[in-house]
Design an enzyme around this catalytic site. Structure first.
Site, PDB file in Angstrom:
ATOM      1  N   LEU A 197     -13.129  16.058   7.521  1.00 59.35           N
ATOM      2  CA  LEU A 197     -14.527  16.298   7.841  1.00 59.35           C
ATOM      3  C   LEU A 197     -14.632  17.037   9.164  1.00 59.35           C
ATOM      4  O   LEU A 197     -13.773  16.884  10.044  1.00 59.35           O
ATOM      5  CB  LEU A 197     -15.296  14.970   7.940  1.00 59.35           C
ATOM      6  CG  LEU A 197     -15.394  14.120   6.670  1.00 59.35           C
ATOM      7  CD1 LEU A 197     -16.101  12.811   6.985  1.00 59.35           C
ATOM      8  CD2 LEU A 197     -16.124  14.870   5.562  1.00 59.35           C
ATOM      9  N   ASP A 198     -15.717  17.799   9.318  1.00 61.61           N
ATOM     10  CA  ASP A 198     -15.983  18.454  10.594  1.00 61.61           C
ATOM     11  C   ASP A 198     -16.165  17.414  11.692  1.00 61.61           C
ATOM     12  O   ASP A 198     -16.506  16.253  11.428  1.00 61.61           O
ATOM     13  CB  ASP A 198     -17.253  19.310  10.503  1.00 61.61           C
ATOM     14  CG  ASP A 198     -17.093  20.499   9.570  1.00 61.61           C
ATOM     15  OD1 ASP A 198     -15.947  20.914   9.330  1.00 61.61           O
ATOM     16  OD2 ASP A 198     -18.119  20.998   9.081  1.00 61.61           O
ATOM     17  N   TYR A 199     -16.009  17.835  12.915  1.00 68.94           N
ATOM     18  CA  TYR A 199     -16.114  16.982  14.101  1.00 68.94           C
ATOM     19  C   TYR A 199     -17.419  16.179  14.102  1.00 68.94           C
ATOM     20  O   TYR A 199     -17.429  14.971  14.355  1.00 68.94           O
ATOM     21  CB  TYR A 199     -16.014  17.864  15.349  1.00 68.94           C
ATOM     22  CG  TYR A 199     -16.191  17.149  16.666  1.00 68.94           C
ATOM     23  CD1 TYR A 199     -15.146  16.408  17.222  1.00 68.94           C
ATOM     24  CD2 TYR A 199     -17.406  17.228  17.357  1.00 68.94           C
ATOM     25  CE1 TYR A 199     -15.306  15.759  18.440  1.00 68.94           C
ATOM     26  CE2 TYR A 199     -17.573  16.580  18.575  1.00 68.94           C
ATOM     27  CZ  TYR A 199     -16.525  15.841  19.110  1.00 68.94           C
ATOM     28  OH  TYR A 199     -16.689  15.198  20.324  1.00 68.94           O
TER      29      TYR A 199
END
Length: 294
Positions: free
Chosen positions: A132-134
């Site tokens: 997942l993105d940050y």
């Protein structure tokens, strides 16, 4: 570590063929041939060229993995959704990197999961299956060995894992249910953004409206492909960027991170042939934004 299949074979087949048909990669078979494991048929050590038929019990025994000493093992906490013999499902908080990189190489989710796994009995080396993105919260799945990871490659490459998200998008979507089918590619070498272009890779995002607000819409989203920033880029392309997603033009009045949560993941366990389903509840900051909109 070892894995076993019990089958009734109506006709003769080479052991190597049987293993490949059950998802064993050529790379794994090569490792076994070079002494990094054994194959047992009905509890007898066997060669890959052997013919098998009838009721068989095939077991692969592999040497235990060793953790890479150059990768930091963090003991910071993780939110475990589920753990079984094959998988470890984690609910990732927002503002946390999934894997080590320039921004953080010591305490990412992968570092934390490695620290946890190495302190279990028996210990193991986790391998990340989904990222997942940050700023995105939610479910991240790890395999408990590189062999388990390799057994899932077909489901990963063919996008047969069902990934379901909740997203809060700006404005009022007109269609209750739709498929966004627009090719995506990197905007430029310097940019992190993804944009719609004919030269991009095929990308499909399906959504269902869950609730409408005055200036936003809550949607359930299913990915049919797995492009970087796919949900964020697709909704921005149809003029409904995610709330809080500054990179794609979303409003940051209510929150300064994109309202995107990986809610559920479904896959077929290649060892049991049963459906595995993992779910991570929506976090507090996401719920707070929804309450403000109500």
């Amino acid at each position: 570590m070892q894995y076993t299949w019990k089958k009734n074979l109506n006709q003769k087949v080479k052991l190597q063929t049987f293993l490949k048909e059950n998802g064993i990669s050529g790379r794994t078979l090569k490792k076994i041939r070079h002494g990094e494991g054994e194959i047992l048929v009905n509890q007898t050590i066997s060669k890959q060229s052997q013919w098998i038929s009838g009721d068989v019990e095939v077991t692969i025994i592999l040497k235990d993995e060793k953790a890479d000493p150059t990768v930091n093992q963090s003991m910071l906490p993780i939110d475990i959704v589920c753990e079984n013999d094959y998988f470890l499902a984690i609910n990732k908080a927002a503002n946390l990197s999934s894997v080590p990189g320039p921004k953080d190489s010591q305490n990412t989710l992968a570092n934390r999961v490695l620290g946890y796994a190495q302190h279990q009995l028996p210990s193991y080396v986790p391998h990340i299956l989904t990222r997942l993105d940050y700023d995105t919260s939610g479910l991240v799945l790890f395999a408990k060995s590189n062999f388990i990871q390799s057994m899932l490659q077909q489901q990963i490459s063919q996008h047969t894992m069902k990934k379901t998200y909740y997203a809060l998008v700006s404005g009022k979507l007109e269609k209750e249910h739709a498929l966004i089918d627009l090719p995506l590619e990197k905007e430029s070498f310097e940019s992190a953004r993804r944009v719609v272009r004919e030269s991009g890779k095929p990308s499909q995002t399906e959504y269902w409206i869950q609730e409408r607000y005055e200036n936003a819409t809550l949607v359930k989203v299913r990915l049919h492909t797995g492009r970087t920033h796919q949900i964020r880029a697709h909704f921005a392309a149809i003029k409904h960027p995610l709330v809080g997603d500054e990179l794609y033009g979303g409003t940051t009045t209510l929150i300064k991170r994109q309202m995107l949560h990986a809610y559920q993941l479904e896959l077929v366990n290649p060892f049991t042939n049963k459906l595995e389903k993992f779910t991570a509840e929506i976090p507090h900051d996401f719920k707070e934004v929804i309450q403000k909109l109500k």
